[in-house]
Design an enzyme around this catalytic site. Structure first.
Site, PDB file in Angstrom:
ATOM      1  N   GLU A 157       0.835  -1.213   0.000  1.00  0.00           N
ATOM      2  CA  GLU A 157       0.000   0.000   0.000  1.00  0.00           C
ATOM      3  C   GLU A 157       0.863   1.254   0.000  1.00  0.00           C
ATOM      4  OE1 GLU A 157      -2.895  -0.260   3.160  1.00  0.00           O
ATOM      5  OE2 GLU A 157      -4.205  -1.429   1.852  1.00  0.00           O
ATOM      6  N   GLU A 188      -6.679  -7.275  -0.855  1.00  0.00           N
ATOM      7  CA  GLU A 188      -7.118  -7.487   0.527  1.00  0.00           C
ATOM      8  C   GLU A 188      -8.599  -7.176   0.561  1.00  0.00           C
ATOM      9  OE1 GLU A 188      -4.942  -5.075   3.340  1.00  0.00           O
ATOM     10  OE2 GLU A 188      -3.014  -5.943   2.793  1.00  0.00           O
TER      11      GLU A 188
HETATM   12  C1  GLA Z   1      -4.058  -2.469   5.227  1.00  0.00           C
HETATM   13  C2  GLA Z   1      -2.756  -3.235   5.218  1.00  0.00           C
HETATM   14  C3  GLA Z   1      -2.813  -4.528   5.993  1.00  0.00           C
HETATM   15  C4  GLA Z   1      -3.592  -4.346   7.264  1.00  0.00           C
HETATM   16  C5  GLA Z   1      -4.964  -3.821   6.954  1.00  0.00           C
HETATM   17  C6  GLA Z   1      -5.830  -3.609   8.175  1.00  0.00           C
HETATM   18  O1  GLA Z   1      -4.857  -2.739   4.184  1.00  0.00           O
HETATM   19  O2  GLA Z   1      -2.292  -3.511   3.926  1.00  0.00           O
HETATM   20  O3  GLA Z   1      -1.513  -4.921   6.269  1.00  0.00           O
HETATM   21  O4  GLA Z   1      -2.919  -3.467   8.094  1.00  0.00           O
HETATM   22  O5  GLA Z   1      -4.843  -2.569   6.359  1.00  0.00           O
HETATM   23  O6  GLA Z   1      -5.937  -4.760   8.895  1.00  0.00           O
END
Ligand code: GLA
Length: 782
Positions: free
Chosen positions: A188, A261
């Site tokens: 991210e 995700e």
């Molecule tokens: C983001 C991150 C993950 C995690 C989620 C929340 O999307 O990429 O590593 O921290 O948030 O659980």
């Protein structure tokens, strides 16, 4: 603009490196896994990746097989795993892959269960893990903006790490007969920065480390375009609105659509309500993605437990709970309930021709442990190491080569009048003793860094016991240095301030695995910070949940192994103790309690308690009874946001200076008297978001606390999936919705970045017209 046919880029990278690595006989073979125009291709045929995340560090090694079987039985064909750099390199240059850290063994087990693996080696991970997976020793370098950049102080150790990952795991790639299909670059990054060359550098580091399967990057929907580069496949992370996520992908590339995700639930932080995912929505969204020929990875399929001291921390400072149950379909203890059943049912409708689902693995045994007493104690102060570090003024602990733990600072004050002891920063919590008497606490959550000291007629020893909880894992605030940070001053009533110099510093560094120091035990109860010891006899080696609700705050060890942190403010009240870590016969339990237990007993329960908050058990905190003080003030900016969930930036006419900023809501898009804010970042004169580590909420007109967690801190914690929401489950506040942020010091503010509440356009609270005030006295204490 027509999307760039980036497919050439993905295949180019993979094939090019594969050739360079080729061994006689395999050189001509096309890679088995590739990225096509619309699909992932396995052996030339489209493959829909149905993936689920599980972190091997969060699951006892003895249970990896069980959880992987459950993942497979749920209908997934791939498991996604982060590597946490600091878990493998807690001390610079000392890599560990043994026991719980055996990533290659995890890949082998996944392969044995018929699962592909997606690997996410960082260097940054996030994941509610200490410092987002970065090692603490990076913070020995000065500066507040070098992590996750092209600065050599970051890139060199990061490259070394990825090289080491390649040494251990490149042989586990599909190209070499292993299960690893794809590897993620960074995590991210678009949420954090915009330097595409940094992404290119990290990609190159993976290629140099002999990764030759396709590489990709993930970003939340709103940030996909920001750091997309044609050399990497982009995937989008979201917990709702798959159409929008997939559209964002299609606008930057031609390639398969994938959610990197998809949030099945959410994590918990200490002191805030337990989170649950919306199961019906998740099933709908998964169905939508699969019907659109998309792929996904569930975050989390199985969350598990952040054992040891590995828990991370949301910003500005909201430490994560030890339980990482995540409300995932496979529970913390591997239970497969209704949620698992509905996922399996949904996924079974989308299997490839000829694919069948294996039966779910059997439920693991659970036991109750009758209450047992912990009657031996070892007071913390009596068990500190003899040798003290001497320094004129305390600096952050990384400078002393202390990684984390308990740090005791002492100084002797000459006789003198009463005064206020003030420090520049105390991360994270500190207890201040004046001649052995508890004078008060410092608490980074409220930026409370001063304590009143009485007058002294003779020289008095001041002792400060500091407890580090976790380094922030998100945003630029990952530059989270710990400890008491000077100058420390004593301010007397007449305004005179004297800096206190000549400190002794003694630490219990718990190290990578929560190593217990040698302790001198005594058979009596004590008040104040202490270790406690007791034992229980077990007839079987079954799972149990240790009930910590009568304790204060600290850490638990079982048979010398650090189980994790507890804090009876909740919402988690129990600690998952896995059966394989229990011995048949006598089991020794050690508890560090910083505030002292109400009853020094523990029992093992057969069910967890994940959702019981007890704010009354927290350290004393100042009552938040401030009122806005805006009468007669002119807004520095008046504006109207666009509808929809996209992040928006606003520049004020000119920079405004002040310690506080008030966002006042004039009306919302749905016409209801509610406001919600997913994220509010402030832009400095350089146009970049400011560091938020010193921020607190000075005032919120109201916060929903009953029907959901609408707490105002959600607006500044960096997570766009939660939000501040004005109250509706209780009394609705009559006046305009207002949020006032205190920045900790007077600051130049040039604009703001607002992220509306995410989700479909029917959600309540998206702000339409608003006003912004900046000043030093925007709130009045009652
Ligand atoms: C983001 C991150 C993950 C995690 C989620 C929340 O999307 O990429 O590593 O921290 O948030 O659980």
């Amino acid at each position: 603009m027509s999307p760039h046919p980036s497919r050439r880029g993905f295949l180019g990278a993979a094939a090019g490196t594969a050739l360079a690595l080729s061994v006689p006989g395999t050189a001509a073979a096309a890679p088995r896994f590739a990225i096509g125009d619309k699909d992932f291709l396995l052996d030339g045929k489209p493959l829909q990746i149905r993936c689920g995340e599980m972190h091997f560090a969060r699951v006892p090694r003895e249970y990896w097989g069980h959880r992987l079987k459950a993942i497979k039985a749920m209908g997934l064909n791939t498991v996604c795993a982060y590597l946490f750099w600091n878990y493998h390199e807690w001390r610079e240059g000392q890599y560990r892959w043994d026991g719980q850290r055996d990533a290659a063994e995890f890949c082998r087990l996944a392969q044995a269960e018929g699962l592909w693996v997606i690997l996410r080696p960082g260097p940054y991970a996030c994941a509610e893990w200490e410092m987002g997976g970065l090692p603490w020793w990076l913070l020995k370098h000065p500066g507040d903006a070098f992590l996750r950049t092209r600065a050599p102080s970051f890139v060199q150790p990061a490259r070394r790490w990825l090289q080491e990952v390649g040494r251990v795991l490149a042989p586990m790639q599909l190209t070499q007969g292993g299960p690893i299909l794809m590897v993620q670059v960074e995590n991210e990054y678009g949420f954090f920065g915009e330097d595409r060359d940094y992404m290119r550098l990290m990609r190159q580091a993976l290629l140099d480390a002999r990764f030759d399967v396709p590489l990709f990057q993930c970003n939340p929907t709103n940030a996909v375009a920001k750091t997309h580069i044609p050399e990497l496949l982009s995937v989008a992370n979201f917990g709702s609105d798959p159409e929008r996520g997939f559209k964002a992908l299609a606008s930057v590339q031609q390639g398969p659509l994938m959610c990197g995700e998809y949030y099945s639930g959410w994590f918990d932080t200490w002191g805030t309500p337990h989170k649950r995912g919306d199961n019906a929505r998740a099933i709908r969204d998964i169905d939508t993605m699969l019907k659109a020929n998309g792929s996904f990875s569930l975050y989390m399929a199985h969350g598990g437990t952040t054992f040891g001291l590995w828990g991370g921390c949301d910003r500005p400072f909201r430490p994560d709970t030890t339980s990482y149950d995540y409300d995932a379909p496979i529970s913390e203890a591997g239970w497969l309930g209704e949620k698992f059943r509905t996922y399996r049912e949904c996924l079974s409708r989308h299997l490839a021709p000829g694919e069948t689902l294996p039966a779910a693995p059997a439920h693991l045994p659970v036991m109750a442990v009758p209450a047992f007493a912990l009657s031996e104690t070892a007071p913390v102060f009596a068990n500190l190491p003899e040798a003290a570090i001497r320094d004129s003024s305390p600096r952050n602990i990384e400078q002393y080569d202390i990684s984390r733990g308990l740090v005791a600072y002492s100084v002797t004050l000459p006789p003198g009048p009463a005064g206020k002891l003030e420090v520049a920063n105390a991360r994270d919590l500190a207890w201040i003793y004046d001649g052995g008497r508890l004078a008060g606490t410092m608490d980074t959550r409220q930026r409370r860094f001063s304590v009143d000291l009485p007058a002294r007629t003779r020289p008095t020893r001041i002792e400060i016991l500091l407890y580090t909880i976790a380094r922030v894992n998100f945003g630029v605030e990952i530059h989270d240095r710990k400890g008491l940070q000077g100058p420390v001053v004593l301010r007397t009533k007449d305004g005179a301030a004297e800096e206190l110099k000549g400190w002794g510093i003694r630490a219990i560094d718990f190290g990578a695995d929560g190593e217990l120091p040698p302790l001198r035990w005594q058979a009596k109860r004590v008040a104040g910070p202490a270790f406690w010891r007791g034992s229980f006899d077990a007839k079987e080696r079954a799972d149990t949940f240790l009930d910590m609700s009568s304790w204060g705050q600290g850490i638990v060890w079982i048979n010398g192994r650090c189980l994790g942190r507890y804090w009876s403010i909740g919402p988690t009240q129990t600690m998952y103790l896995p059966g394989p870590w229990v011995k048949a016969g006598r089991n020794e339990v050690v508890v560090l309690d910083l505030t002292g237990p109400r009853a020094s007993r523990i029992e093992g329960r057969t069910t967890p308690i994940l959702d019981e908050l007890h704010p009354e058990r927290d350290l004393p905190r100042p009552a938040r009874n401030a009122r806005p003080n805006l009468a007669g003030l002119t807004p520095v900016h008046t504006g109207q946001f666009a509808g929809g969930p996209a992040t928006q930036e606003v520049k004020f006419d000119g920079p405004a200076r002040g310690r506080q900023l008030c966002l006042e809501v004039v009306d919302s898009f749905d016409g209801k008297p509610h406001a919600a804010v997913a994220e509010l970042a402030l832009l400095g004169p350089d146009g970049k978001p400011m560091n938020q580590s010193a921020w607190t909420i000075a005032y919120a007109s109201s916060e929903e606390a009953h029907k959901e967690d609408g707490g105002a801190l959600n607006a500044i914690n960096g997570q766009t999936s939660d939000y501040w929401h004005t109250a509706y489950g209780q009394e609705v506040h009559p006046g305009p919705a207002r949020l006032i942020i205190d920045l900790g010091a007077s600051t130049e503010i040039a604009g703001l970045r607002y992220t509306p509440r995410q989700g479909p356009d029917t959600v309540t609270g998206r702000i339409r017209r608003y006003r912004v005030f900046v000043g030093d006295g925007l709130v009045r204490q009652l």
